[in-house]
Design an enzyme around this catalytic site. Structure first.
Site, PDB file in Angstrom:
ATOM      1  N   GLU A   1     -39.837  11.249   0.077  1.00  0.00           N
ATOM      2  CA  GLU A   1     -38.407  11.571   0.080  1.00  0.00           C
ATOM      3  C   GLU A   1     -37.909  12.306  -1.169  1.00  0.00           C
ATOM      4  O   GLU A   1     -36.776  12.091  -1.594  1.00  0.00           O
ATOM      5  CB  GLU A   1     -37.581  10.286   0.284  1.00  0.00           C
TER       6      GLU A   1
ATOM      7  N   HIS B   1     -37.143   9.719  -6.085  1.00  0.00           N
ATOM      8  CA  HIS B   1     -36.767   8.317  -6.326  1.00  0.00           C
ATOM      9  C   HIS B   1     -36.867   7.972  -7.814  1.00  0.00           C
ATOM     10  O   HIS B   1     -37.310   6.873  -8.174  1.00  0.00           O
ATOM     11  CB  HIS B   1     -37.663   7.368  -5.523  1.00  0.00           C
TER      12      HIS B   1
ATOM     13  N   ASP C   1     -38.072   2.716  -8.978  1.00  0.00           N
ATOM     14  CA  ASP C   1     -37.245   3.444  -8.013  1.00  0.00           C
ATOM     15  C   ASP C   1     -35.900   3.660  -8.675  1.00  0.00           C
ATOM     16  O   ASP C   1     -35.630   3.108  -9.753  1.00  0.00           O
ATOM     17  CB  ASP C   1     -37.078   2.644  -6.699  1.00  0.00           C
TER      18      ASP C   1
HETATM   19  C1  ACM Z   1     -40.286   4.921   2.380  1.00  0.00           C
HETATM   20  O1  ACM Z   1     -39.883   4.066   3.170  1.00  0.00           O
HETATM   21  N1  ACM Z   1     -39.431   5.749   1.804  1.00  0.00           N
HETATM   22  C2  ACM Z   1     -41.679   5.064   2.064  1.00  0.00           C
END
Ligand code: ACM
Length: 688
Positions: free
Chosen positions: A326, A270, A193
């Site tokens: 996201e 991410h 991440d």
């Molecule tokens: C998440 O909580 N962004 C999967």
């Protein structure tokens, strides 16, 4: 639990047994399918033996495992009638039609665990270890019982984010031990991440030479700082990564405990840490600009396939989790390579561009015999043909997946995110927000209403997620995990008809002591304060059940009880997600309440919440007006908020007027602060 009590058990026998030994443990988490207490108890002594009806590594592992947990056990080559434990793997599947099921029989003479697969045998051992009375370690004993048990769901998972904060292999093993105890069988390892890459990839050394380190100890400092990375050798470097050897060790450790490790490699979003060290894979071509991979660039696919190749060599799991959540997608709109890709592939928008990428990655994984698992955003722009969806933004993604014949795993934020507060926020360590008490985790049913039996079967199970932004230490992380993991485990394993919140709460109170004795750091349930006191009972006031006209709409995502919300007498709890708080983001709250007739009034007020993590602020201004005829409004008060916008919350502030007036109509207006996307939430307009 179907408990059948012996019909006749004279009082004096109870007295004698009661005096002779401490009370035997007779409860198990997760609750077994059937548990029938029998008379007597099995007592271990130095001569107690162990028979295992198979040979090899697994026999050796289970022998050592039992010995470490109980006491040394002499091996027997014959099944034991007396003073022994029998571990019996049977080929008779018809007695154990559900995978991972087992029978545990404890009599005063012997203990027998029978199962048709190794996982079932291992879970029989877990149940045995939970009922062994550990208060007398020199002479352990176990109350006689017959247990027949099977899981409700095949997928029973826990996720751990090791990017926001890095946790060493000892910590990971400790959590795997607990997962095994509660019969959880999938460990979703969030290895990459923006806050740090945590997995050694031989082909791309910068991922762990630079992108695994940052000049800030905590995620919060890094996030509020310059979000940079640095070399391990820097004196202020914090972070870490797992070597491939360590990963192999973890995978084996998990496998031995019937746990499959599912690695997650985030893409396309991410991914700031990757793009900082390999900026040619971003649309900007420079570090510290994009968070998403450039999908127009073939090099991106070369990189991802090379990484996934090493990942598949390390992790034998059916599933490889590719994130998918996201993605900002903003860089793609203007990136010439992405635009060219869209043109060439006939893609109409950036959602389809993401979907193109996921399809390609799925093909690659499938060609290596693996399946793609991703967060529910992978539905956007079209789901890849064989993908499984992990539903986190509520259940809608999971429902959509199974309705189109795909498999899904339920992990909705409202019930499964262990980064939320588990008790009154004011008295808890800082968390990301929300409120998820143990009871709410416990009561979650992963099968939504409205599915047909075929669709229900496609819901593989449920998972608890441990995002660690606000968990800077191992102790703190355990505090957030336990005892919520226990509630999740019972929901994942036990049949709904065998679940009981009061019984579970009692079991959890006991189990917390066991966890503490084993060196875990659980939240202390016995001191739980519970939800916001004003939310516990319905209140009454002059506007109760009166009609509310909305001059501006409430947000579709947070309607609470719709047009009834602000006068239904129900206050919200600690979290804006509890369906009591109504949300406004693109426009102010502007409503008129009709009291039905001219009414003497002394007070008008509403409470707002601030919780800046999820972008919720106290309004910048509130006005309260009244009218006798709905045309001519008179302002009673205009309040400019003095609440600092940088105080994180959650906290709650009331904006109101007190005095003496008479009116039929009340207009309450509240303006959000000047920040795009800022929310306001309120629960009730109280009139006295
Ligand atoms: C998440 O909580 N962004 C999967």
């Amino acid at each position: 639990m179907k408990t059948i009590h012996p019909l006749f058990f004279p009082f004096f026998v109870l007295l004698v047994i009661g005096c002779a030994s401490p009370k035997a443990k007779d409860s198990i988490i997760p609750e077994p399918q059937s548990m029938i207490p029998q008379k007597g108890s099995f007592r271990f002594n130095k001569q107690t033996r162990l028979y295992v009806n198979f040979q090899g590594e697994r026999q050796q592992f289970l022998t050592h495992y039992l010995e470490a947990a109980i006491q040394p056990l002499t091996e027997s080559l014959e099944p034991l009638e007396n003073n022994g434990i029998n571990l019996l793997l049977t080929t008779n599947r018809s007695d154990f039609p559900v995978g991972e099921s087992y029978q545990l029989e404890i009599t005063s003479a012997r203990i027998s665990i029978t199962a048709a697969d190794e996982a079932g045998l291992f879970y029989g051992i877990q149940s045995l270890l939970q009922v062994i009375d550990s208060t007398t370690p020199d002479t352990p004993s176990a109350q006689a019982v017959l247990i027949n048990d099977a899981p409700r769901f095949p997928y029973r998972g826990i996720h751990l984010d090791v990017s926001r904060h890095f946790f060493d292999t000892a910590f990971v093993k400790k959590q795997l031990d607990a997962m095994a105890r509660y019969k959880l069988n999938r460990f979703h390892w969030h290895l990459t991440d923006g806050a740090g890459w945590r997995l050694e990839i031989k082909k791309y050394p910068l991922l762990t030479e630079i992108a695994a380190w940052r000049p800030y100890k905590s995620w919060k400092e890094w996030w509020n700082g310059d979000r940079s990375y640095g070399a391990k050798e820097d004196s202020i470097a914090h972070g870490g990564f797992y070597t491939q050897e360590e990963v192999k060790e973890m995978v084996t450790y998990a496998q031995e405990r019937s746990i499959t490790v599912i690695p997650e490699i985030e893409m396309p979003g991410h991914s700031e840490e990757v793009l900082a060290v390999y900026p040619q894979l971003s649309c900007a071509g420079q570090p510290y600009i994009n968070s998403d991979f450039c999908i127009g660039n073939e090099e991106t696919f070369t990189f991802l396939e090379n990484v996934l190749t090493e990942v598949m060599e390390l992790f034998p799991s059916e599933y490889i989790h590719i994130g998918g959540d996201e993605a900002a997608k903003t860089g793609w709109e203007t990136c010439p390579k992405c635009r060219a890709r869209m043109k060439q592939e006939g893609l109409t928008d950036v959602d389809e561009l993401q979907s193109y990428m996921i399809h390609r990655i799925e093909k690659f994984l499938n060609s290596h015999g693996r399946h793609l698992l991703g967060w529910d955003e992978i539905l956007e722009g079209g789901l890849a043909p064989h993908a499984t969806v992990m539903s986190w933004r509520g259940e809608a993604g999971g429902i959509a997946a199974v309705k189109s014949g795909h498999k899904a795993i339920m992990t909705p934020g409202e019930f499964c995110y262990f980064d939320a507060y588990q008790d009154a926020p004011a008295n808890q360590p800082e968390a990301i927000g929300g409120y998820l008490p143990l009871k709410k985790v416990y009561e979650y049913n992963p099968i939504p209403n409205g599915l047909n039996p075929e669709e229900e079967k496609l819901i593989l199970g449920v998972q608890g997620n441990v995002w660690t932004e606000y968990m800077p230490s191992p102790e703190h992380t355990e505090y957030m995990i336990y005892p919520r993991l226990l509630a999740l485990a019972e929901g994942a394993w036990s049949a709904p008809e065998n679940k009981s919140w009061p019984a579970f709460r009692n079991k959890a109170l006991e189990e917390i002591k066991t966890l503490q004795a084993k060196g875990y750091h659980p939240f202390d349930l016995k001191n739980e304060e519970g939800d916001r006191p004003s939310s516990l009972t319905q209140g009454t006031h002059l506007a109760l059940d009166k009609k509310v006209v909305y001059h501006q709409p409430f947000a579709e995502q947070y309607p609470a009880a719709g047009e009834l919300t602000l006068t239904d007498g129900w206050m919200g709890g600690w979290s804006y997600q509890d369906h009591r708080w109504q949300g406004f983001s693109k426009n102010p709250l502007e409503v008129t309440i009709d009291l039905g007739g001219l009414t003497p009034i002394h007070e008008i007020s509403a409470t707002f919440m601030q919780n800046i993590g999820p972008w919720v602020w106290i309004p910048k201004e509130v006005t309260i007006q009244v009218s006798a005829d709905e045309d001519n409004f008179r302002e009673l008060i205009r309040i400019q908020s003095e609440v600092p916008q940088d105080v994180k919350g959650p906290f709650y502030t009331n904006f109101g007027w007190k005095g003496t007036t008479e009116a039929r109509f009340i207009r309450y207006t509240a303006h959000p602060i000047d920040k795009a996307g800022a929310w306001i939430f309120t629960d009730e307009i109280v009139v006295k």
